[in-house]
Design a protein around this motif. Sequence first.
Motif, PDB file in Angstrom:
ATOM      1  N   GLY A  34     -60.374 -46.336 -77.472  1.00 26.22           N
ATOM      2  CA  GLY A  34     -60.125 -46.040 -76.064  1.00 26.22           C
ATOM      3  C   GLY A  34     -59.459 -44.676 -75.977  1.00 26.22           C
ATOM      4  O   GLY A  34     -58.743 -44.265 -76.886  1.00 26.22           O
ATOM      5  N   ASN A  40     -56.353 -43.857 -68.708  1.00 28.35           N
ATOM      6  CA  ASN A  40     -57.041 -45.024 -69.261  1.00 28.35           C
ATOM      7  C   ASN A  40     -56.025 -46.066 -69.712  1.00 28.35           C
ATOM      8  O   ASN A  40     -55.108 -45.761 -70.475  1.00 28.35           O
ATOM      9  N   ASP A  41     -56.203 -47.303 -69.246  1.00 25.48           N
ATOM     10  CA  ASP A  41     -55.289 -48.378 -69.645  1.00 25.48           C
ATOM     11  C   ASP A  41     -55.986 -49.501 -70.412  1.00 25.48           C
ATOM     12  O   ASP A  41     -55.374 -50.511 -70.723  1.00 25.48           O
ATOM     13  N   GLU A  42     -57.298 -49.342 -70.731  1.00 20.53           N
ATOM     14  CA  GLU A  42     -58.030 -50.365 -71.477  1.00 20.53           C
ATOM     15  C   GLU A  42     -58.411 -49.880 -72.863  1.00 20.53           C
ATOM     16  O   GLU A  42     -58.917 -48.767 -73.019  1.00 20.53           O
ATOM     17  N   THR A  44     -59.838 -51.389 -76.969  1.00 17.85           N
ATOM     18  CA  THR A  44     -60.603 -52.445 -77.621  1.00 17.85           C
ATOM     19  C   THR A  44     -60.237 -52.551 -79.095  1.00 17.85           C
ATOM     20  O   THR A  44     -60.167 -51.537 -79.793  1.00 17.85           O
ATOM     21  N   PHE A  69     -48.504 -55.513 -71.585  1.00 15.83           N
ATOM     22  CA  PHE A  69     -49.945 -55.582 -71.825  1.00 15.83           C
ATOM     23  C   PHE A  69     -50.450 -57.009 -71.700  1.00 15.83           C
ATOM     24  O   PHE A  69     -49.680 -57.964 -71.796  1.00 15.83           O
ATOM     25  N   THR A  70     -51.764 -57.118 -71.482  1.00 18.75           N
ATOM     26  CA  THR A  70     -52.449 -58.406 -71.552  1.00 18.75           C
ATOM     27  C   THR A  70     -53.630 -58.231 -72.497  1.00 18.75           C
ATOM     28  O   THR A  70     -54.059 -57.109 -72.773  1.00 18.75           O
ATOM     29  N   THR A  75     -60.126 -57.149 -75.810  1.00 13.80           N
ATOM     30  CA  THR A  75     -59.786 -56.071 -74.881  1.00 13.80           C
ATOM     31  C   THR A  75     -58.316 -56.141 -74.489  1.00 13.80           C
ATOM     32  O   THR A  75     -57.840 -57.179 -74.024  1.00 13.80           O
ATOM     33  N   THR A  77     -55.332 -54.585 -72.065  1.00 14.32           N
ATOM     34  CA  THR A  77     -55.059 -53.824 -70.850  1.00 14.32           C
ATOM     35  C   THR A  77     -53.560 -53.578 -70.779  1.00 14.32           C
ATOM     36  O   THR A  77     -52.764 -54.527 -70.754  1.00 14.32           O
ATOM     37  N   THR A  79     -50.117 -52.195 -68.904  1.00 11.57           N
ATOM     38  CA  THR A  79     -49.665 -52.107 -67.516  1.00 11.57           C
ATOM     39  C   THR A  79     -49.490 -50.650 -67.090  1.00 11.57           C
ATOM     40  O   THR A  79     -49.608 -50.336 -65.911  1.00 11.57           O
ATOM     41  N   ALA A  81     -50.830 -46.703 -68.326  1.00  9.53           N
ATOM     42  CA  ALA A  81     -51.677 -45.922 -69.229  1.00  9.53           C
ATOM     43  C   ALA A  81     -50.810 -45.003 -70.087  1.00  9.53           C
ATOM     44  O   ALA A  81     -49.905 -44.345 -69.566  1.00  9.53           O
TER      45      ALA A  81
END
Length: 94
Positions: A34, A40-42, A44, A69-70, A75, A77, A79, A81
């Motif tokens: 990523g 960008n906050d996602e 992999t 984060f989750t 993936t 994500t 909270t 970026a």
Amino acid sequence: MAKIELNTQPSGSEDLRRNAQKMGQIVYDEVPTGTINGSNDEFTLVSVPKYGTLRLWLNGLRLRPVSDFTVAGNTITLTTAPATGSELLADYHA
């Protein structure tokens, strides 16, 4: 994700082997894919982490699940970026 049930009082090498199989492969210092660009906050991971084993590090500081984060599948994500030039690392059991 399913909870991992381990034998908390292993009595021999067979019990230790079964526990190791349940924990899966241990991954250290993986750099999630990523773009780190401040927006960008996602990200992999290569594999799906086993429940409760993912540890994320941003610039050497450990992030907290849920508040920082989750994770869904492989993936992540965040909270917030991460800023350009930041370093994101993951440790987990796959």
